[in-house]
Motif scaffolding. Structure first.
Motif, PDB file in Angstrom:
ATOM      1  N   LEU A  44      10.588  50.400 -14.795  1.00  0.00           N
ATOM      2  CA  LEU A  44      12.005  50.241 -15.154  1.00  0.00           C
ATOM      3  C   LEU A  44      12.861  50.018 -13.906  1.00  0.00           C
ATOM      4  O   LEU A  44      13.811  49.222 -13.932  1.00  0.00           O
ATOM      5  CB  LEU A  44      12.497  51.470 -15.921  1.00  0.00           C
ATOM      6  CG  LEU A  44      11.929  51.640 -17.333  1.00  0.00           C
ATOM      7  CD1 LEU A  44      12.336  52.984 -17.911  1.00  0.00           C
ATOM      8  CD2 LEU A  44      12.382  50.505 -18.251  1.00  0.00           C
ATOM      9  N   ALA A  45      12.528  50.703 -12.821  1.00  0.00           N
ATOM     10  CA  ALA A  45      13.279  50.520 -11.571  1.00  0.00           C
ATOM     11  C   ALA A  45      13.128  49.086 -11.057  1.00  0.00           C
ATOM     12  O   ALA A  45      14.111  48.463 -10.607  1.00  0.00           O
ATOM     13  CB  ALA A  45      12.789  51.515 -10.517  1.00  0.00           C
ATOM     14  N   SER A  50      14.931  43.579  -9.995  1.00  0.00           N
ATOM     15  CA  SER A  50      14.417  42.225  -9.775  1.00  0.00           C
ATOM     16  C   SER A  50      14.194  41.404 -11.038  1.00  0.00           C
ATOM     17  O   SER A  50      13.926  40.215 -10.946  1.00  0.00           O
ATOM     18  CB  SER A  50      13.090  42.309  -9.006  1.00  0.00           C
ATOM     19  OG  SER A  50      13.226  43.082  -7.833  1.00  0.00           O
ATOM     20  N   GLY A  51      14.262  42.016 -12.204  1.00  0.00           N
ATOM     21  CA  GLY A  51      14.047  41.267 -13.435  1.00  0.00           C
ATOM     22  C   GLY A  51      12.595  41.265 -13.873  1.00  0.00           C
ATOM     23  O   GLY A  51      11.684  41.631 -13.122  1.00  0.00           O
ATOM     24  N   ILE A  52      12.384  40.815 -15.100  1.00  0.00           N
ATOM     25  CA  ILE A  52      11.061  40.925 -15.718  1.00  0.00           C
ATOM     26  C   ILE A  52      10.032  40.003 -15.075  1.00  0.00           C
ATOM     27  O   ILE A  52       8.837  40.294 -15.067  1.00  0.00           O
ATOM     28  CB  ILE A  52      11.162  40.660 -17.237  1.00  0.00           C
ATOM     29  CG1 ILE A  52       9.905  41.160 -17.949  1.00  0.00           C
ATOM     30  CG2 ILE A  52      11.444  39.188 -17.519  1.00  0.00           C
ATOM     31  CD1 ILE A  52      10.034  41.220 -19.453  1.00  0.00           C
ATOM     32  N   VAL A  53      10.477  38.877 -14.510  1.00  0.00           N
ATOM     33  CA  VAL A  53       9.531  37.950 -13.881  1.00  0.00           C
ATOM     34  C   VAL A  53       8.821  38.610 -12.701  1.00  0.00           C
ATOM     35  O   VAL A  53       7.646  38.344 -12.431  1.00  0.00           O
ATOM     36  CB  VAL A  53      10.255  36.666 -13.433  1.00  0.00           C
ATOM     37  CG1 VAL A  53       9.321  35.760 -12.661  1.00  0.00           C
ATOM     38  CG2 VAL A  53      10.823  35.928 -14.639  1.00  0.00           C
ATOM     39  N   GLU A  54       9.533  39.480 -11.989  1.00  0.00           N
ATOM     40  CA  GLU A  54       8.977  40.131 -10.803  1.00  0.00           C
ATOM     41  C   GLU A  54       8.175  41.384 -11.128  1.00  0.00           C
ATOM     42  O   GLU A  54       7.615  42.012 -10.228  1.00  0.00           O
ATOM     43  CB  GLU A  54      10.103  40.495  -9.823  1.00  0.00           C
ATOM     44  CG  GLU A  54      10.873  39.297  -9.289  1.00  0.00           C
ATOM     45  CD  GLU A  54       9.993  38.363  -8.483  1.00  0.00           C
ATOM     46  OE1 GLU A  54       9.098  38.865  -7.773  1.00  0.00           O
ATOM     47  OE2 GLU A  54      10.181  37.141  -8.583  1.00  0.00           O
ATOM     48  N   ARG A  59       3.349  45.053  -7.965  1.00  0.00           N
ATOM     49  CA  ARG A  59       4.658  45.551  -7.541  1.00  0.00           C
ATOM     50  C   ARG A  59       4.853  47.009  -7.960  1.00  0.00           C
ATOM     51  O   ARG A  59       5.429  47.809  -7.211  1.00  0.00           O
ATOM     52  CB  ARG A  59       5.769  44.694  -8.156  1.00  0.00           C
ATOM     53  CG  ARG A  59       5.980  43.341  -7.507  1.00  0.00           C
ATOM     54  CD  ARG A  59       6.649  43.456  -6.154  1.00  0.00           C
ATOM     55  NE  ARG A  59       7.961  44.099  -6.214  1.00  0.00           N
ATOM     56  CZ  ARG A  59       9.091  43.463  -6.495  1.00  0.00           C
ATOM     57  NH1 ARG A  59       9.088  42.156  -6.732  1.00  0.00           N
ATOM     58  NH2 ARG A  59      10.241  44.122  -6.521  1.00  0.00           N
ATOM     59  N   VAL A  60       4.394  47.333  -9.146  1.00  0.00           N
ATOM     60  CA  VAL A  60       4.503  48.723  -9.610  1.00  0.00           C
ATOM     61  C   VAL A  60       3.673  49.635  -8.717  1.00  0.00           C
ATOM     62  O   VAL A  60       4.109  50.733  -8.341  1.00  0.00           O
ATOM     63  CB  VAL A  60       4.052  48.845 -11.078  1.00  0.00           C
ATOM     64  CG1 VAL A  60       4.052  50.309 -11.514  1.00  0.00           C
ATOM     65  CG2 VAL A  60       4.968  48.034 -11.989  1.00  0.00           C
ATOM     66  N   GLY A 123      15.296  42.137 -20.057  1.00  0.00           N
ATOM     67  CA  GLY A 123      13.958  41.705 -20.444  1.00  0.00           C
ATOM     68  C   GLY A 123      13.328  42.521 -21.545  1.00  0.00           C
ATOM     69  O   GLY A 123      12.428  42.040 -22.234  1.00  0.00           O
ATOM     70  N   LEU A 124      13.788  43.763 -21.761  1.00  0.00           N
ATOM     71  CA  LEU A 124      13.156  44.604 -22.776  1.00  0.00           C
ATOM     72  C   LEU A 124      13.403  44.075 -24.185  1.00  0.00           C
ATOM     73  O   LEU A 124      12.550  44.217 -25.067  1.00  0.00           O
ATOM     74  CB  LEU A 124      13.651  46.044 -22.662  1.00  0.00           C
ATOM     75  CG  LEU A 124      13.093  46.867 -21.505  1.00  0.00           C
ATOM     76  CD1 LEU A 124      13.530  48.309 -21.641  1.00  0.00           C
ATOM     77  CD2 LEU A 124      11.569  46.777 -21.428  1.00  0.00           C
TER      78      LEU A 124
END
Length: 244
Positions: A44-45, A50-54, A59-60, A123-124
């Protein structure tokens, strides 16, 4: 014969700095234990920044200072993570037992809460639109909505189709609201931009649109949203499933 002065003694070389003592790993701050909940919060952070694409598993993992392989102990894949993130956001939707008012007011309040929950992270809403409800909090919302619709006197098939229609409406509205939030837009800016756009359309090419400019721009966002939901509820009540 004169005595020559003695040359100055050479300066001693600078002392070597003391060697750094090796630091034990135990002295470092302990990482928070990895868990499904921690992975969801990290996701979520990233979504907010950065948005859903990132949003990737790599990354997580970086966000949590771990390896991507460690995440798969707790989530199956990126899709599973997105569903878990949606479910976490849906926790803000109140249970119908806590809603007050008439039947219509409670249905409207529930739908509005779904809109804001899906819009809370960019994005959710698109995740909600593209998946079958299968997580705990989302299923509880569907369970409550079924109870409300049954309270309204609808038969089970109409209830089944109506939950699909109302959820689709709420998540689509959530996607629209999330896009405004992501662009830091407010209603006044959006309305002004749209009004200028429609006013500039050539009337000879779009005569009907140009002739309806004032009505196209009439009403606030809240008024339009309330009207859309009234149309849906009136249509649901008047159109039992399976009847033409």
């Amino acid at each position: 014969m004169p005595t020559l002065p003695k040359p100055p003694a050479p300066e001693p070389p600078p002392a070597e700095p003391p060697a750094a003592e090796p630091r034990s790993r135990r002295d470092r701050p302990a990482k928070a234990p990895l868990s499904r909940a921690a992975i969801v919060q990290a996701g979520l952070a990233i979504l907010d920044r950065s948005g859903i694409v990132e949003l990737t598993m790599r990354r997580v993992a970086q966000e949590l200072d771990t390896g991507a392989a460690s995440l798969y102990v707790y989530v199956k894949n990126r899709d599973d993570l997105l569903l878990a993130m949606l479910d976490e956001a849906m926790g803000s939707v109140p249970r119908t037992a806590h809603l007050a008012g008439t039947w219509r007011e409670r249905v409207e309040a529930l739908i509005e809460a779904i809109v804001h929950a899906t819009a809370s992270h960019e994005g959710l809403a698109l995740v909600a639109l593209g998946t079958i409800p299968r997580t705990d909090k989302v299923l509880l919302i569907f369970n409550d909505l079924i109870g409300l619709l049954r309270e309204g006197g609808l038969d089970d098939r109409t209830i089944s189709w109506s939950t699909d229609l109302l959820y689709m409406h709420a998540t689509a509205a959530g996607a629209e609201l999330a896009s405004y939030i992501a662009r830091s837009s407010n209603e006044h800016d959006v309305v002004s931009e749209a009004s200028e756009f429609f006013a500039a359309l050539p009337a000879e090419r779009y005569p009907l649109i140009a002739g309806m400019h004032d009505e196209i721009m009439a009403g606030s966002g809240d008024e339009r949203d309330a009207w859309k939901l009234r149309v849906l509820l009136n249509g649901i009540l008047a159109t039992p499933a399976g009847r033409p």
